[in-house]
Design an enzyme around this catalytic site. Structure first.
Site, PDB file in Angstrom:
ATOM      1  CD  GLU A 202      36.099  27.565  69.635  1.00  0.00           C
ATOM      2  OE1 GLU A 202      35.575  26.752  68.862  1.00  0.00           O
ATOM      3  OE2 GLU A 202      35.417  28.315  70.377  1.00  0.00           O
TER       4      GLU A 202
ATOM      5  CG  ASP B 125      33.598  22.809  65.605  1.00  0.00           C
ATOM      6  OD1 ASP B 125      32.805  23.656  65.153  1.00  0.00           O
ATOM      7  OD2 ASP B 125      33.433  22.251  66.709  1.00  0.00           O
TER       8      ASP B 125
ATOM      9  NE  ARG C 158      24.749  17.589  59.440  1.00  0.00           N
ATOM     10  CZ  ARG C 158      24.554  18.861  59.112  1.00  0.00           C
ATOM     11  NH1 ARG C 158      24.872  19.805  59.953  1.00  0.00           N
ATOM     12  NH2 ARG C 158      24.030  19.185  57.944  1.00  0.00           N
TER      13      ARG C 158
ATOM     14  CG  HIS D  46      22.558  22.768  67.731  1.00  0.00           C
ATOM     15  ND1 HIS D  46      23.520  22.453  66.801  1.00  0.00           N
ATOM     16  CD2 HIS D  46      23.219  23.397  68.724  1.00  0.00           C
ATOM     17  CE1 HIS D  46      24.694  22.886  67.214  1.00  0.00           C
ATOM     18  NE2 HIS D  46      24.549  23.459  68.376  1.00  0.00           N
TER      19      HIS D  46
ATOM     20  CD  GLU E  63      29.941  19.673  64.468  1.00  0.00           C
ATOM     21  OE1 GLU E  63      29.968  18.461  64.796  1.00  0.00           O
ATOM     22  OE2 GLU E  63      28.916  20.235  64.070  1.00  0.00           O
TER      23      GLU E  63
ATOM     24  CG  HIS F 104      19.496  25.004  65.381  1.00  0.00           C
ATOM     25  ND1 HIS F 104      19.248  24.861  64.036  1.00  0.00           N
ATOM     26  CD2 HIS F 104      20.830  25.224  65.476  1.00  0.00           C
ATOM     27  CE1 HIS F 104      20.377  24.987  63.351  1.00  0.00           C
ATOM     28  NE2 HIS F 104      21.358  25.219  64.210  1.00  0.00           N
TER      29      HIS F 104
HETATM   30  C1  UD1 Z   1      26.059  23.974  62.152  1.00  0.00           C
HETATM   31  C2  UD1 Z   1      27.458  23.420  62.404  1.00  0.00           C
HETATM   32  C3  UD1 Z   1      27.620  23.065  63.864  1.00  0.00           C
HETATM   33  C4  UD1 Z   1      27.237  24.210  64.770  1.00  0.00           C
HETATM   34  C5  UD1 Z   1      25.852  24.723  64.405  1.00  0.00           C
HETATM   35  C6  UD1 Z   1      25.544  25.939  65.217  1.00  0.00           C
HETATM   36  C7  UD1 Z   1      28.469  22.090  60.617  1.00  0.00           C
HETATM   37  C8  UD1 Z   1      28.595  20.768  59.983  1.00  0.00           C
HETATM   38  N1  UD1 Z   1      27.623  22.183  61.637  1.00  0.00           N
HETATM   39  O1  UD1 Z   1      25.158  22.896  62.414  1.00  0.00           O
HETATM   40  O2  UD1 Z   1      28.976  22.730  64.096  1.00  0.00           O
HETATM   41  O3  UD1 Z   1      27.216  23.745  66.103  1.00  0.00           O
HETATM   42  O4  UD1 Z   1      25.830  25.058  63.019  1.00  0.00           O
HETATM   43  O5  UD1 Z   1      24.192  26.245  65.232  1.00  0.00           O
HETATM   44  O6  UD1 Z   1      29.097  23.030  60.179  1.00  0.00           O
HETATM   45  N2  UD1 Z   1      18.589  26.641  59.274  1.00  0.00           N
HETATM   46  C9  UD1 Z   1      17.741  27.659  58.895  1.00  0.00           C
HETATM   47  N3  UD1 Z   1      18.123  28.947  59.122  1.00  0.00           N
HETATM   48  C10 UD1 Z   1      19.290  29.282  59.713  1.00  0.00           C
HETATM   49  C11 UD1 Z   1      20.144  28.239  60.122  1.00  0.00           C
HETATM   50  C12 UD1 Z   1      19.779  26.930  59.880  1.00  0.00           C
HETATM   51  O7  UD1 Z   1      16.659  27.423  58.363  1.00  0.00           O
HETATM   52  O8  UD1 Z   1      19.567  30.476  59.880  1.00  0.00           O
HETATM   53  C13 UD1 Z   1      18.185  25.251  59.017  1.00  0.00           C
HETATM   54  C14 UD1 Z   1      18.313  24.857  57.536  1.00  0.00           C
HETATM   55  O9  UD1 Z   1      17.247  24.011  57.177  1.00  0.00           O
HETATM   56  C15 UD1 Z   1      19.630  24.079  57.512  1.00  0.00           C
HETATM   57  C16 UD1 Z   1      19.575  23.384  58.863  1.00  0.00           C
HETATM   58  O10 UD1 Z   1      19.028  24.355  59.753  1.00  0.00           O
HETATM   59  O11 UD1 Z   1      19.708  23.186  56.420  1.00  0.00           O
HETATM   60  C17 UD1 Z   1      20.878  22.865  59.415  1.00  0.00           C
HETATM   61  O12 UD1 Z   1      21.912  23.842  59.325  1.00  0.00           O
HETATM   62  P1  UD1 Z   1      23.453  23.336  59.218  1.00  0.00           P
HETATM   63  O13 UD1 Z   1      24.330  24.522  59.209  1.00  0.00           O
HETATM   64  O14 UD1 Z   1      23.594  22.347  58.133  1.00  0.00           O
HETATM   65  O15 UD1 Z   1      23.646  22.489  60.556  1.00  0.00           O
HETATM   66  P2  UD1 Z   1      23.636  22.947  62.056  1.00  0.00           P
HETATM   67  O16 UD1 Z   1      23.040  21.834  62.847  1.00  0.00           O
HETATM   68  O17 UD1 Z   1      23.081  24.305  62.178  1.00  0.00           O
HETATM   69  N1  UDP Z   2      22.772  31.563  71.048  1.00  0.00           N
HETATM   70  C1  UDP Z   2      21.977  32.628  70.627  1.00  0.00           C
HETATM   71  N2  UDP Z   2      20.624  32.470  70.562  1.00  0.00           N
HETATM   72  C2  UDP Z   2      20.011  31.306  70.887  1.00  0.00           C
HETATM   73  C3  UDP Z   2      20.825  30.207  71.295  1.00  0.00           C
HETATM   74  C4  UDP Z   2      22.204  30.371  71.353  1.00  0.00           C
HETATM   75  O1  UDP Z   2      22.500  33.706  70.333  1.00  0.00           O
HETATM   76  O2  UDP Z   2      18.786  31.229  70.818  1.00  0.00           O
HETATM   77  C5  UDP Z   2      24.252  31.730  71.092  1.00  0.00           C
HETATM   78  C6  UDP Z   2      24.966  31.290  72.351  1.00  0.00           C
HETATM   79  O3  UDP Z   2      25.087  32.352  73.271  1.00  0.00           O
HETATM   80  C7  UDP Z   2      26.321  30.871  71.827  1.00  0.00           C
HETATM   81  C8  UDP Z   2      26.038  30.384  70.431  1.00  0.00           C
HETATM   82  O4  UDP Z   2      24.767  30.895  70.079  1.00  0.00           O
HETATM   83  O5  UDP Z   2      27.193  31.984  71.705  1.00  0.00           O
HETATM   84  C9  UDP Z   2      26.042  28.884  70.383  1.00  0.00           C
HETATM   85  O6  UDP Z   2      25.582  28.485  69.155  1.00  0.00           O
HETATM   86  P1  UDP Z   2      25.097  27.024  68.854  1.00  0.00           P
HETATM   87  O7  UDP Z   2      24.684  26.367  70.099  1.00  0.00           O
HETATM   88  O8  UDP Z   2      24.120  27.136  67.742  1.00  0.00           O
HETATM   89  O9  UDP Z   2      26.410  26.356  68.243  1.00  0.00           O
HETATM   90  P2  UDP Z   2      27.675  25.631  68.876  1.00  0.00           P
HETATM   91  O10 UDP Z   2      28.311  26.546  69.857  1.00  0.00           O
HETATM   92  O11 UDP Z   2      27.201  24.351  69.439  1.00  0.00           O
HETATM   93  O12 UDP Z   2      28.552  25.366  67.703  1.00  0.00           O
END
Ligand code: UD1
Ligand code: UDP
Length: 368
Positions: free
Chosen positions: A118, A96, A207, A205, A132, A238
């Protein structure tokens, strides 16, 4: 030979797609191409390294504090060339995320078949989880194959009028990953620090929880440690700076709360296996924890994973400080409730989902 491309971009997609990459790469009838969008950067790299997977393409789109507009537009602009060059027979997207949504949309524009891994999870509230729920529903309209992790997900797709012969119940590939990561002899300095305490593992984490909901969640956690001297909390935060600012301001400097960097997937799975209780707004963790026998309090208004709530492994507690505080306190004090949640069934799969998906894609599915 079937040309199969897998596209993913965030940590959770990677954790759930890497087992499928490995499975498909072991099949001689498949030519496999991996394209990562780089929606996440270091959190994605952690997973790719953990599974020893080198992508063929990396669109490297991540920006600090990126908006939904930026993610979608940048992926659409960059993925077109890759799809036109590789001409895959099918593209697999996961779940998603905006990566999955933008990639499915690009495939639709180019009329390339999409397999949705999924598929079929629903809250039917497009603002929860946001964005999502919308992403997943749209991918469901585009997809030619729906790989539903559970019977309930299949029922959702059927009730929306999807073609039953395009829906396959496979289990969740996240459970496949779990089979290779948890080890009895695992140790880590933070787990040593938590010995003798009741360990709560926290992740937040989403949004839609940014801002006041997140503050309420963190205040509840702080109250728990203030009133329960036997509790310690580990929170791998995160990398989203917006999350880190709020977490630092409410939970920073607390003696029995460790705010740490995101853990590698192997570490995180082993931390889950040692925790007494998990508090999370994550999607994937709701699926993984029940197969490790860990009670989960879900920090959301609604969940698209009701199977775990029905089985008793998950409790949906919302995002209000008082409710969260009361639910955690009850679970810490009530051994009968705790044991009931701990021993609930895992409804999310048996660790064979990747094999089933590969069989279906390669025409080896006898039980179609
Ligand atoms: C995204 C997904 C969410 C998922 C989550 C898992 C969308 C809209 N959201 O949300 O469904 O649950 O990932 O974690 O697709 N950042 C870093 N380094 C990284 C990753 C993230 O610095 O390796 C920071 C950046 O500033 C980035 C921000 O996190 O802009 C947010 O990342 P983003 O992918 O937009 O949203 P998530 O909340 O991670
Ligand atoms: N996870 C990880 N390291 C962490 C926190 C979570 O590897 O510090 C793994 C967790 O086991 C799961 C996945 O990340 O498999 C979940 O990711 P996240 O919560 O970022 O996203 P979501 O599942 O909500 O989309």
């Amino acid at each position: 030979m079937k040309n199969i491309m897998l596209v993913f971009g965030t940590r959770p997609e990677a954790i759930k797609m890497c087992p499928l990459v490995t499975e498909l790469r072991g099949r001689k009838e498949a030519r496999v191409c991996v394209c990562v969008t780089g929606q996440h950067k270091s959190m994605l790299k952690q997973v790719l390294d953990g599974f020893s997977i080198n992508p063929d393409y990396d669109l490297s789109i991540m920006k600090e504090k990126q908006t939904l507009f930026e993610i979608t537009v940048n992926i659409l602009n960059k993925i077109r060339q890759v799809l036109e060059k590789e001409k895959p027979d099918v593209v697999l997207v996961h779940g998603d995320t905006s990566t999955a949504f933008a990639c499915a949309l690009a495939c639709f524009y180019l009329q390339i078949p999409v397999g949705h891994v999924e598929a079929g999870l629903r809250t039917y509230d497009i603002y929860s989880p946001y964005p999502e729920e919308f992403n997943r529903q749209v991918i469901g309209i585009i997809a030619n194959y729906h790989f539903a992790p559970t019977e309930k997900a299949r029922e959702n797709l059927i009730s929306e009028g999807k073609n039953p012969s395009a829906i396959f119940v496979t289990g969740n590939t996240g459970i496949d990953a779990l089979k290779t990561t948890v080890r009895a002899d695992y140790s880590h300095e933070f787990l040593t620090w938590s010995l003798g305490s009741r360990l709560i593992l926290l992740t937040v984490h989403r949004r839609e929880n940014l801002g006041e909901p997140m503050r309420q969640i963190f205040r509840a956690v702080k109250r728990i440690t203030d009133t329960h001297p036997e509790v310690k909390v580990i929170y791998p935060i995160h990398l989203n700076p917006r999350v880190r600012e709020i977490a630092g301001s409410v939970l920073g400097g607390e003696e029995r709360i460790r705010l740490i960097e995101p853990l590698d997937v192997i570490d995180f799975h082993n931390f889950m296996a040692r925790a007494d209780l998990i508090l999370t707004d994550s999607g994937g963790i709701q699926e993984e924890a029940p197969s490790l026998g860990k009670p989960v309090l879900v920090l959301r208004k609604s969940t698209e994973r009701p199977e775990g709530v029905d089985s008793g492994a998950l409790l949906l507690v919302g995002i209000e400080e008082e409710r969260i505080y009361e639910a955690v306190t009850r679970l810490l004090d009530d051994n009968v409730l705790y044991d009931r949640m701990r021993s609930a069934d895992n409804p999310y799969g048996d660790g064979e989902a990747s094999r089933r998906i590969a069989d279906i894609l390669l025409g080896k599915n006898e039980n179609k």
